[in-house]
Design a protein around this motif. Sequence first.
Motif, PDB file in Angstrom:
ATOM      1  N   PRO A  68       0.808  -1.219   0.000  1.00 15.29           N
ATOM      2  CA  PRO A  68       0.000   0.000   0.000  1.00 15.29           C
ATOM      3  C   PRO A  68       0.843   1.273   0.000  1.00 15.29           C
ATOM      4  O   PRO A  68       1.907   1.323   0.603  1.00 15.29           O
ATOM      5  N   GLU A  69       0.355   2.271  -0.689  1.00 15.95           N
ATOM      6  CA  GLU A  69       0.839   3.645  -0.619  1.00 15.95           C
ATOM      7  C   GLU A  69       2.344   3.860  -0.783  1.00 15.95           C
ATOM      8  O   GLU A  69       2.989   4.459   0.073  1.00 15.95           O
ATOM      9  N   PRO A  70       2.916   3.402  -1.897  1.00 15.50           N
ATOM     10  CA  PRO A  70       4.298   3.809  -2.178  1.00 15.50           C
ATOM     11  C   PRO A  70       4.329   5.322  -2.415  1.00 15.50           C
ATOM     12  O   PRO A  70       3.324   5.899  -2.839  1.00 15.50           O
ATOM     13  N   ALA A  71       5.474   5.948  -2.104  1.00 17.57           N
ATOM     14  CA  ALA A  71       5.569   7.412  -2.240  1.00 17.57           C
ATOM     15  C   ALA A  71       5.838   7.776  -3.700  1.00 17.57           C
ATOM     16  O   ALA A  71       6.964   8.071  -4.090  1.00 17.57           O
ATOM     17  N   LEU A  72       4.797   7.742  -4.507  1.00 17.73           N
ATOM     18  CA  LEU A  72       4.929   8.030  -5.941  1.00 17.73           C
ATOM     19  C   LEU A  72       5.066   9.536  -6.174  1.00 17.73           C
ATOM     20  O   LEU A  72       4.468  10.304  -5.439  1.00 17.73           O
ATOM     21  N   PRO A  73       5.777   9.978  -7.207  1.00 13.96           N
ATOM     22  CA  PRO A  73       6.628   9.147  -8.052  1.00 13.96           C
ATOM     23  C   PRO A  73       7.848   8.678  -7.248  1.00 13.96           C
ATOM     24  O   PRO A  73       8.429   9.455  -6.493  1.00 13.96           O
ATOM     25  N   LEU A  74       8.228   7.417  -7.449  1.00 12.80           N
ATOM     26  CA  LEU A  74       9.191   6.769  -6.553  1.00 12.80           C
ATOM     27  C   LEU A  74      10.388   6.196  -7.308  1.00 12.80           C
ATOM     28  O   LEU A  74      10.224   5.568  -8.346  1.00 12.80           O
ATOM     29  N   VAL A  75      11.572   6.398  -6.740  1.00 11.97           N
ATOM     30  CA  VAL A  75      12.755   5.651  -7.183  1.00 11.97           C
ATOM     31  C   VAL A  75      12.821   4.398  -6.315  1.00 11.97           C
ATOM     32  O   VAL A  75      13.012   4.498  -5.108  1.00 11.97           O
ATOM     33  N   PRO A  76      12.618   3.207  -6.869  1.00 15.82           N
ATOM     34  CA  PRO A  76      12.689   1.983  -6.048  1.00 15.82           C
ATOM     35  C   PRO A  76      14.140   1.623  -5.708  1.00 15.82           C
ATOM     36  O   PRO A  76      15.074   2.280  -6.160  1.00 15.82           O
ATOM     37  N   GLY A  77      14.284   0.528  -4.942  1.00 11.19           N
ATOM     38  CA  GLY A  77      15.619  -0.018  -4.671  1.00 11.19           C
ATOM     39  C   GLY A  77      16.084   0.236  -3.256  1.00 11.19           C
ATOM     40  O   GLY A  77      16.114   1.371  -2.788  1.00 11.19           O
ATOM     41  N   HIS A  78      16.462  -0.857  -2.559  1.00 12.43           N
ATOM     42  CA  HIS A  78      16.850  -0.693  -1.150  1.00 12.43           C
ATOM     43  C   HIS A  78      18.039  -1.564  -0.773  1.00 12.43           C
ATOM     44  O   HIS A  78      18.182  -1.954   0.378  1.00 12.43           O
ATOM     45  N   GLN A  79      18.866  -1.892  -1.749  1.00  9.86           N
ATOM     46  CA  GLN A  79      20.122  -2.598  -1.436  1.00  9.86           C
ATOM     47  C   GLN A  79      21.227  -1.784  -2.095  1.00  9.86           C
ATOM     48  O   GLN A  79      21.789  -2.181  -3.111  1.00  9.86           O
ATOM     49  N   VAL A  80      21.495  -0.633  -1.487  1.00  9.60           N
ATOM     50  CA  VAL A  80      22.301   0.395  -2.133  1.00  9.60           C
ATOM     51  C   VAL A  80      23.720   0.380  -1.585  1.00  9.60           C
ATOM     52  O   VAL A  80      23.927   0.450  -0.374  1.00  9.60           O
ATOM     53  N   VAL A  81      24.684   0.311  -2.488  1.00  6.47           N
ATOM     54  CA  VAL A  81      26.089   0.412  -2.097  1.00  6.47           C
ATOM     55  C   VAL A  81      26.671   1.620  -2.799  1.00  6.47           C
ATOM     56  O   VAL A  81      26.476   1.797  -4.007  1.00  6.47           O
ATOM     57  N   GLY A  82      27.362   2.467  -2.044  1.00  7.80           N
ATOM     58  CA  GLY A  82      27.952   3.637  -2.685  1.00  7.80           C
ATOM     59  C   GLY A  82      28.943   4.330  -1.781  1.00  7.80           C
ATOM     60  O   GLY A  82      29.241   3.852  -0.681  1.00  7.80           O
ATOM     61  N   ARG A  83      29.453   5.450  -2.295  1.00  7.74           N
ATOM     62  CA  ARG A  83      30.445   6.213  -1.522  1.00  7.74           C
ATOM     63  C   ARG A  83      29.864   7.567  -1.139  1.00  7.74           C
ATOM     64  O   ARG A  83      29.183   8.221  -1.928  1.00  7.74           O
ATOM     65  N   VAL A  84      30.173   7.935   0.081  1.00  2.00           N
ATOM     66  CA  VAL A  84      29.674   9.197   0.623  1.00  2.00           C
ATOM     67  C   VAL A  84      30.341  10.353  -0.126  1.00  2.00           C
ATOM     68  O   VAL A  84      31.562  10.381  -0.269  1.00  2.00           O
TER      69      VAL A  84
END
Length: 321
Positions: free
Chosen positions: A47-63
């Motif tokens: 229910p209720e995704p925050a549209l418009p939404l960028v999905p994805g929750h396994q994020v690896v990156g550099r600060v």
Amino acid sequence: MLLETVGAPLRAAELAEPRAGGGELVVEIGACGVCRTDLHVVDGELPEPALPLVPGHQVVGRVTAGGERFGAGERVGVPWLGWTCGECRFCRSGRENLCDRARFTGYTRPGGYAERIAADERFCLRLPDGYPDLQAAPLLCAGLIGYRTLRLAGDAERVGIYGFGAAAHIVIQVALHQGRRLFAFTRAGDDAAQAFARELGAEWAGPSDEPAPEELDAALIFAPAGPLVPAALRAVAKGGSVVCGGIHMSDIPAMPYELLWGERVLRSVANLTRADGEEFLALAPEVPVRTEVESHPLEDANEALARLRGGLVRGSAVLVP
Ligand SMILES: [Zn+2]
Ligand SMILES: [Zn+2]
């Protein structure tokens, strides 16, 4: 990659640069894992995704812009749990995964199918060395949630895994490291998944519509199919547990009480705590967990999701901007 309407494909879009609010970091993304939960979000099953939404929750990156816990240039993981209130009775009792007001990366906060993301640094995780970005990404949900699911099965020796995807291919390595015995159940006819499970050390792999070769002490269900619940209860011994690791499942069919009788336990796993993250990410290099990934350019996110939907991914799919 933007979800504007549930059920529609993601669209490549130019968005404003994410700005770090108080306590937040901006992270330049190196890789983002694709999770079945992303499919549930895209398909409108949550229910209720925050549209418009960028999905994805396994994020690896550099600060890129440092905070207090992480300096500029440091590598971090941004997981599903993006923010909790810290005040509700769940947060105050070590159960922030159940926070009434929790916000989730790639669902109710912008996620990692992007080049950059802003994240609350209190919820970012330090990643073990020795895992390139691609291999680290699946640790952040498949690994974390899989690990929590296994932990909730207690000290079960004979463990059945239903659905052999991203979470299962990590959990099996941890479970074997802990001295457990593993049995893998897949869709009937999915010989590739069964072979993959055997390669990773399952002593038996077969279709989920067949009985287990012997009684199990616990079953972990990662496939989003409700009919697996009575099947798994039937497979576990008295006192055994069935743990559902997914955020969404099709309806569970009516079943006779005798399947639950004998002090069998049926429960779900919801989200993760930061403590789960720290514990699992310390354990992973000790096992050592090796993740198998297929990488896709970020703009091919729809294709990666379609491959996951079709059961074609061996291990985990990962997007690279
Ligand atoms: Zn809370
Ligand atoms: Zn996930």
